[in-house]
Design a protein around this motif. Structure first.
Motif, PDB file in Angstrom:
ATOM      1  N   UNK A  12       0.873  -1.184   0.000  1.00  0.00           N
ATOM      2  CA  UNK A  12       0.000   0.000   0.000  1.00  0.00           C
ATOM      3  C   UNK A  12       0.905   1.227   0.000  1.00  0.00           C
ATOM      4  N   UNK A  13       0.664   2.147  -0.939  1.00  0.00           N
ATOM      5  CA  UNK A  13       1.466   3.378  -0.980  1.00  0.00           C
ATOM      6  C   UNK A  13       0.632   4.520  -0.411  1.00  0.00           C
ATOM      7  N   UNK A  14       0.969   4.967   0.778  1.00  0.00           N
ATOM      8  CA  UNK A  14       0.229   6.064   1.408  1.00  0.00           C
ATOM      9  C   UNK A  14       0.783   7.387   0.869  1.00  0.00           C
ATOM     10  N   UNK A  15      -0.106   8.197   0.315  1.00  0.00           N
ATOM     11  CA  UNK A  15       0.373   9.436  -0.317  1.00  0.00           C
ATOM     12  C   UNK A  15      -0.262  10.696   0.265  1.00  0.00           C
ATOM     13  N   UNK A  16      -1.240  10.520   1.159  1.00  0.00           N
ATOM     14  CA  UNK A  16      -1.925  11.698   1.707  1.00  0.00           C
ATOM     15  C   UNK A  16      -2.430  11.355   3.099  1.00  0.00           C
ATOM     16  N   UNK A  17      -2.478  12.378   3.984  1.00  0.00           N
ATOM     17  CA  UNK A  17      -2.944  12.098   5.342  1.00  0.00           C
ATOM     18  C   UNK A  17      -3.529  13.347   5.971  1.00  0.00           C
TER      19      UNK A  17
END
Ligand code: PLP
Length: 383
Positions: A12-17
């Motif tokens: 999973x590539x987390x790109x925003x939070x």
């Protein structure tokens, strides 16, 4: 060039939070009950934190520790106030391992002694002394092996007192997590921490409180060790300190004296990191996040204790571990893949919850509903 393959990765590539939510590169939203491994203290991309860093970036990002840095003094004053450790001194570095490395060195410099007492299942980091004081031979390289560290049983006052009675005059310090994290969330008993204080006082050794994971308000007190009502001589900090901006540090009791050149670092205490750390303290104070950690933690722990399929619940505040009954081993996978909820783990069978201290009650209840649903799915599969 490939990446050095040391992490077993979720694909999973987390790109925003934002807050307690993260999104992957396909736009899928997740609830973050893991806080990026206890790092997110005030919430992902918290607006005041972003602004403080942005403003600092426009003023100055870095200069070396060869000049006066008012922002470091500002951070020291803020830390004195929020921690209640009046007159303690601050040394800044960049990570948890580095904080412990400096704490252990300082204990040895201060006492002129070599022996360090650590405890079974302890985790203190991966640099040379920190890893030597970590009870996991698989991450200790031959060059890190040393006879200077002894591992005593955790929460065993008699064993501690006996070791001090036999070897006390050679002991530089005792290092202990207030709540063992990597081990699977095990709290140090108040009486045990009080006994460490007494042994260190009686024999002139340094009590080091590793607060890298359990500190910074997560347990419902600024330091988890504070629940025992005694002071340590050195507190190591990192993770929650910068809310994701790399910074670590040690708080040092007034009787331990600095000498020029004794400790040092290039990046430690740089203005950007200090701005991030100040923003964290400001938000914690303004939003009463330490109290929130206590209250939300109590709610979550109680709810978990009353959840069918949960075998054991440990921890304090928003540092929680729970074990599942046999047959529910896939729970964490289902939480992530089907219900889009990140949690942490401790091998072999502990699920760790380390969310932001600013997590909302709605998100906590969303997690609990998701957990119950996941347990039902697994139970149906089992039957
Ligand atoms: C209790 C404790 N001490 C030290 C460390 C090391 O911190 P870092 O990974 O920032 O070096 C950790 C990291 O998980 C930790 O949990």
């Amino acid at each position: 060039m490939s990446l050095f393959n040391v992490y077993p990765l979720n694909p999973i590539a987390i790109t925003k939070a934002a807050g307690s939510r993260v999104w992957d590169d396909k736009g899928q939203e997740y609830l973050d009950m893991y806080g990026g491994h206890a790092v997110i203290s005030i919430g992902h991309t918290q607006p005041h934190w972003v602004k403080r860093i942005e403003d600092q970036l426009h003023a100055i990002a870095f200069y070396s520790n060869s000049v006066v840095m008012p922002i470091q003094e500002e951070l020291a004053t803020a830390l004195n106030k929020i921690s209640g450790k009046k007159d303690f001194q601050l040394f800044l570095c960049n990570s948890g391992a580095e904080a412990n490395e400096n704490a252990l060195k300082l204990a040895s410099f201060h006492t002129g002694r070599k022996k360090i007492v650590s405890f079974k299942k302890a985790f203190h980091g991966r640099t040379s002394l920190a890893v030597a004081a970590t009870d996991n031979p698989s991450i200790v390289a031959p060059v890190n092996e040393t006879d200077n560290i002894v591992f005593l049983p955790f929460n065993d006052i008699a064993a501690l007192q006996k070791y001090f009675a036999d070897q006390g005059t050679g002991i530089a310090g005792v290092i202990i997590e207030g709540i063992q994290g990597v081990a699977g969330i095990y709290e140090a008993d108040d009486a045990f921490l009080q006994a460490i204080r007494k042994c260190c006082d009686d024999f002139g050794a340094v009590y080091i409180a590793d607060s890298v994971q359990c500190g910074y308000g997560r347990s419902g007190q600024f330091f988890a060790h504070d629940h025992a009502g005694v002071n340590a001589d050195i507190y190591s900090m990192a993770k929650g300190m910068g809310n994701g901006f790399p910074i670590g540090g040690i708080l040092i009791a007034p009787h331990i004296q600095a000498k020029f050149g004794m400790l040092g670092t290039t990046f430690g205490g740089n203005p950007l990191a200090c701005a991030a750390a100040l923003a964290v303290i400001e938000v914690m104070q303004q939003d009463h996040l330490i109290k929130a950690a206590e209250e939300k933690g109590n709610y979550l722990i109680n709810a978990l204790k009353n959840t069918e399929g949960v075998k054991a619940v440990r921890g304090r505040g928003l540092m929680i571990g729970f074990e599942m009954e046999a047959g529910l081993e896939d729970l964490r996978k289902i939480l992530l893949n089907d219900l889009k909820i990140f949690t942490g783990e401790a091998k072999p069978n502990v699920i760790r919850l380390l969310p932001s201290l600013a997590i909302s009650m709605e998100d906590i209840n969303l997690f609990l509903t998701g957990l119950n649903n996941a347990i039902q799915v697994l139970k149906q599969k089992k039957d």
